[in-house]
Each structure stands twice: as structure tokens, then as C-alpha cells.
Design a protein around this motif. Structure first.
Motif, short mmCIF file in Angstrom:
data_model
loop_
_atom_site.label_atom_id
_atom_site.label_comp_id
_atom_site.label_asym_id
_atom_site.label_seq_id
_atom_site.Cartn_x
_atom_site.Cartn_y
_atom_site.Cartn_z
N ILE A 62 -18.85 -40.50 -33.62
CA ILE A 62 -18.81 -39.07 -33.32
C ILE A 62 -18.47 -38.79 -31.86
N ASN A 63 -18.03 -37.57 -31.64
CA ASN A 63 -17.92 -36.98 -30.30
C ASN A 63 -18.77 -35.73 -30.31
N ILE A 64 -19.44 -35.45 -29.22
CA ILE A 64 -20.19 -34.20 -29.08
C ILE A 64 -19.38 -33.30 -28.18
N ARG A 65 -19.13 -32.09 -28.68
CA ARG A 65 -18.32 -31.13 -27.93
C ARG A 65 -19.16 -29.90 -27.64
N GLY A 66 -18.88 -29.27 -26.52
CA GLY A 66 -19.58 -28.04 -26.14
C GLY A 66 -18.58 -26.98 -25.74
N ARG A 67 -18.99 -25.74 -25.92
CA ARG A 67 -18.11 -24.64 -25.50
C ARG A 67 -18.96 -23.46 -25.06
N GLU A 68 -18.36 -22.67 -24.24
CA GLU A 68 -19.01 -21.48 -23.69
C GLU A 68 -18.39 -20.25 -24.34
N TRP A 69 -19.23 -19.25 -24.63
CA TRP A 69 -18.75 -18.00 -25.24
C TRP A 69 -19.45 -16.84 -24.54
N VAL A 70 -18.67 -15.84 -24.18
CA VAL A 70 -19.23 -14.64 -23.56
C VAL A 70 -19.17 -13.51 -24.58
N SER A 71 -20.34 -12.94 -24.89
CA SER A 71 -20.42 -11.87 -25.88
C SER A 71 -19.82 -10.58 -25.30
N PRO A 72 -19.52 -9.59 -26.16
CA PRO A 72 -19.01 -8.30 -25.67
C PRO A 72 -19.98 -7.61 -24.69
N GLY A 74 -21.50 -9.22 -22.39
CA GLY A 74 -21.45 -9.99 -21.14
C GLY A 74 -22.43 -11.15 -21.10
N GLU A 75 -23.14 -11.40 -22.18
CA GLU A 75 -24.10 -12.51 -22.22
C GLU A 75 -23.36 -13.81 -22.53
N THR A 76 -23.61 -14.84 -21.72
CA THR A 76 -22.97 -16.13 -21.91
C THR A 76 -23.84 -17.01 -22.79
N LYS A 77 -23.22 -17.58 -23.81
CA LYS A 77 -23.93 -18.49 -24.72
C LYS A 77 -23.16 -19.80 -24.79
N TYR A 78 -23.88 -20.85 -25.12
CA TYR A 78 -23.29 -22.18 -25.22
C TYR A 78 -23.51 -22.74 -26.62
N PHE A 79 -22.48 -23.38 -27.17
CA PHE A 79 -22.54 -23.95 -28.50
C PHE A 79 -22.11 -25.40 -28.45
N ASN A 80 -22.72 -26.21 -29.30
CA ASN A 80 -22.36 -27.62 -29.42
C ASN A 80 -21.87 -27.89 -30.83
N SER A 81 -20.97 -28.84 -30.95
CA SER A 81 -20.54 -29.29 -32.27
C SER A 81 -20.43 -30.81 -32.24
N ILE A 82 -20.64 -31.40 -33.41
CA ILE A 82 -20.52 -32.85 -33.56
C ILE A 82 -19.29 -33.10 -34.43
N THR A 83 -18.34 -33.84 -33.89
CA THR A 83 -17.07 -34.08 -34.57
C THR A 83 -16.96 -35.57 -34.91
N GLY A 84 -16.73 -35.87 -36.19
CA GLY A 84 -16.59 -37.25 -36.63
C GLY A 84 -15.15 -37.70 -36.58
#
Length: 127
Positions: A62-72, A74-84
Motif C-alpha cells: 500500500i501507499n498512504i496518501r493525504g490531501r487537504e480540502w478547504v470547505s466553502p 474556509g475551514e481546512t480539513k485533511y483526508f487520508n486514503s490507503i491505495t493498494g
């Protein structure tokens, strides 16, 4: 990184309007507190799940990936995904794991806490 566990669920292929495809597999880890882990297989890797069935033991690279998302708002949130990107079936013997020759020899030799030099009065040490 690698994860190992039992396949709990394999989803159908999801195709998006852009043509992007993904397929997900959930494995249940084999530890004191088993965890259901969702792993995504993307694009050309979705076919890796064609020969895997629920209930099988697998090892997944696997690889672990992360990304940043800014809501309408203005709140910043972070998400992770596991990719095989690689799946291997893990086969176990019907009788469990076979001991290696070295470990079976060690098990046959009794352990003694006695001092092997006790009672040896032939002491040629100069002090």
C-alpha cells in the motif's frame, strides 16, 4: 508498506464521469484488536482484485496518501486514503506453521539451570 489480513469485502468497480475507475477491498487485520481497513485500487490496479475472494488471507502493498480540502466556509480539513498496488495470497498449512529444523532441535534439547562447572575442583587460574 504492507498490510496483512483476511478479505472481508470486495466492492464492484466504480466508474466516474471522467472515466476514472476505482475498486475497494476491506481487509480485517489479524492482531489482538482486528481492524477493518478499506483499501482503494485505482485505474489499472482494479484488476488485481479479480482473483481474490472474500475470506482469503492476503498481503497488500500500500501507499498512504493525504490531501487537504478547504470547505466553502474556509475551514481546512485533511483526508487520508490507503491505495493498494500489489496483492499476494497468503497460504497457511492445514496444521499451522511448520517449525524450522533449528527450532525443533532446540525444543528437543531440555533446558538446564545447573552450573556445568559446579563441582569442578580442577582450577588452574592464577588468582
Amino acid at each position: 508498506m504492507e498490510l496483512q489480513g483476511t478479505v472481508k469485502k470486495i466492492s464492484e468497480v466504480q466508474t466516474f464521469t471522467s472515466g476514472f475507475q476505482k475498486r475497494e477491498m476491506v481487509i480485517l487485520t489479524q492482531e489482538q484488536y482486528p481492524q477493518p481497513i478499506n483499501i482503494e485500487f485505482l485505474s489499472d490496479k482494479i484488476n488485481l482484485l479479480d482473483n481474490v475472494t472474500e475470506g482469503e488471507n492476503v498481503k497488500v502493498a500500500i501507499n498512504i496518501r493525504g490531501r487537504e480540502w478547504v470547505s466553502p466556509q474556509g475551514e481546512t480539513k485533511y483526508f487520508n486514503s490507503i491505495t493498494g498496488w500489489k496483492v499476494e495470497k497468503v497460504f497457511e498449512n492445514a496444521t499451522g506453521s511448520e517449525p524450522t529444523q533449528a527450532s525443533s532441535q532446540q525444543a528437543a534439547t531440555p533446558v538446564s539451570n545447573e552450573n556445568p562447572f559446579a563441582g569442578d575442583d580442577d582450577d588452574d587460574l592464577p588468582f
